[in-house]
Design a protein around this motif. Structure first.
Motif, PDB file in Angstrom:
ATOM      1  N   TYR A 235      -5.694  10.096   4.369  1.00 50.52           N
ATOM      2  CA  TYR A 235      -5.156  10.059   2.817  1.00 50.52           C
ATOM      3  C   TYR A 235      -5.419   9.875   2.154  1.00 50.52           C
ATOM      4  CZ  TYR A 235      -1.339  11.010   6.662  1.00 50.52           C
ATOM      5  OH  TYR A 235      -0.375  11.884   7.539  1.00 50.52           O
TER       6      TYR A 235
ATOM      7  N   LYS B 155      -4.563   6.499  -1.636  1.00 52.46           N
ATOM      8  CA  LYS B 155      -3.408   5.347  -0.874  1.00 52.46           C
ATOM      9  C   LYS B 155      -4.148   4.899  -2.094  1.00 52.46           C
ATOM     10  CE  LYS B 155      -6.299   2.160   1.262  1.00 52.46           C
ATOM     11  NZ  LYS B 155      -7.184   0.972   2.480  1.00 52.46           N
TER      12      LYS B 155
ATOM     13  N   THR C  33       0.667  -1.064   0.083  1.00 54.29           N
ATOM     14  CA  THR C  33      -0.014   0.100  -0.277  1.00 54.29           C
ATOM     15  C   THR C  33       1.230   1.494  -0.022  1.00 54.29           C
ATOM     16  OG1 THR C  33      -1.991  -1.011   0.749  1.00 54.29           O
ATOM     17  CG2 THR C  33      -1.705   1.290   1.507  1.00 54.29           C
ATOM     18  N   TYR C  34       0.494   2.426  -0.804  1.00 56.50           N
ATOM     19  CA  TYR C  34       1.341   2.985  -1.057  1.00 56.50           C
ATOM     20  C   TYR C  34       0.086   4.732  -0.959  1.00 56.50           C
ATOM     21  CZ  TYR C  34       4.626   0.226  -4.041  1.00 56.50           C
ATOM     22  OH  TYR C  34       5.733  -0.628  -4.007  1.00 56.50           O
ATOM     23  N   TYR C  35       0.544   5.449  -0.070  1.00 58.56           N
ATOM     24  CA  TYR C  35       0.304   6.805   0.388  1.00 58.56           C
ATOM     25  C   TYR C  35       0.540   7.422   0.290  1.00 58.56           C
ATOM     26  CZ  TYR C  35      -1.915   3.273   4.416  1.00 58.56           C
ATOM     27  OH  TYR C  35      -2.439   1.829   4.783  1.00 58.56           O
TER      28      TYR C  35
ATOM     29  N   SER D 263       3.697   1.780   3.369  1.00 53.96           N
ATOM     30  CA  SER D 263       3.151   0.997   4.761  1.00 53.96           C
ATOM     31  C   SER D 263       4.805   1.446   5.756  1.00 53.96           C
ATOM     32  CB  SER D 263       2.954  -0.035   4.143  1.00 53.96           C
ATOM     33  OG  SER D 263       0.813  -0.085   4.238  1.00 53.96           O
TER      34      SER D 263
END
Length: 293
Positions: free
Chosen positions: A201, A203, A127-129, A264
């Motif tokens: 955020y 994601k 997961t990228y935020y 993460s």
């Protein structure tokens, strides 16, 4: 899989092979002299200006036609054909067997299972935020105001609903648009939202067949950045969300030096935590009052 036969009230006909991308499909419809969009052409054979008939050209097409709802349109049929033909090669054999053996009751159920089967074909999740930027347009005073973090958090459910509505007709998973290094490993790329430390955020949840190299991951992050600034995010930030303060516009990108795309582990370090499980709004934010500042 399907052929769509369109008959005008003058008796002229045109036959279109499905699936097609939207522009070629619209052009094919227009070639018959029909001034209707594909989503406005009913395929029940009872249209006043155009009568539509869906003709399966194989066994799978016969079974898929049963999943289409009453009053379905040319666009509905095209979408279904598209998501099946564009499914990952890793799941196609099992998917075809499921369809032929009538494992699905609706098109929505079919689409959900294609996503789940694709996810299950992978072995790695990441997961990228990224931070969100919000702006409020005040109609009364005719000015734009920044929407603060607390306001965005209080609007979480509404923002989620707005984004789901904006992307509801997307027939491709975003992963198909990634063509750089490591593209063969990327199965899914799902944009969404998550709450970390009382802040909302954006994601992207990705599913991979195997880990990407450092170079491949850098390319993926750059692609996510480009989608946020000029692709998916650019389109979404133009969708006004009505609030009692005026229309809210949410951006996945801004030009400030504080913008980032972090995984993460990097977010864990950025927020100063160790091993905390993120992704759910804590009880303390449930009754949070919206505030512009």
């Amino acid at each position: 899989m399907f052929k769509a036969k369109l008959t005008k009230d003058t008796g002229e006909t045109v036959t279109i092979t499905l699936p097609q991308d939207y522009s070629p499909l619209s052009e094919a419809v227009a070639s018959s002299g029909t001034r209707l969009w594909p989503e406005h052409i009913s395929m029940d054979g009872n249209g006043e200006r155009v009568r539509g008939e869906l003709i399966p050209d194989n066994e799978m097409g016969e079974h898929l036609r049963r999943l289409l709802p009453e009053g379905y349109t040319l666009m509905d049929a095209n979408d279904m054909a598209h998501i099946v033909t564009q499914a990952s090669d890793l799941i196609k054999e099992d998917l075809e067997q499921n369809i032929i053996h009538d494992q699905y009751r609706t098109a929505k159920e079919l689409r959900a299972d294609i996503h789940q089967m694709t996810y299950d074909a992978g072995t790695v999740s990441k997961t990228y935020y990224f931070p969100l930027a919000g702006k409020l347009w005040d109609d009364e005073y005719g000015e734009e105001l920044p929407a603060g973090k607390r306001f965005l958090l209080g609007m979480e459910d509404t923002i989620q609903e707005s984004f789901a509505k904006y992307t509801r007709r997307d027939i491709n998973n975003m992963s198909v648009y990634y063509t750089d290094a490591g593209a063969d490993k990327l199965l899914l790329a799902d944009w969404g939202f998550g709450v970390l430390d009382d802040e909302l955020y954006g994601k992207v949840d990705v599913r991979l067949t195997e880990p990407m190299t450092a170079e491949e991951e850098n390319e993926l992050r750059e692609w996510i950045h480009d989608q946020n600034s000029d692709g998916l995010g650019e389109g979404y930030e133009q969708q006004g969300i009505p609030t009692d303060r005026g229309n809210l516009y949410v951006s996945f990108w801004d030009s400030g030096t504080g913008y980032f795309i972090k995984d993460s582990e990097e977010m864990d370090e950025y927020l100063g935590h160790s091993g905390q499980q993120f992704g759910a709004c804590p009880q303390s934010c449930v009754n949070l009052q919206s505030d512009v500042e």
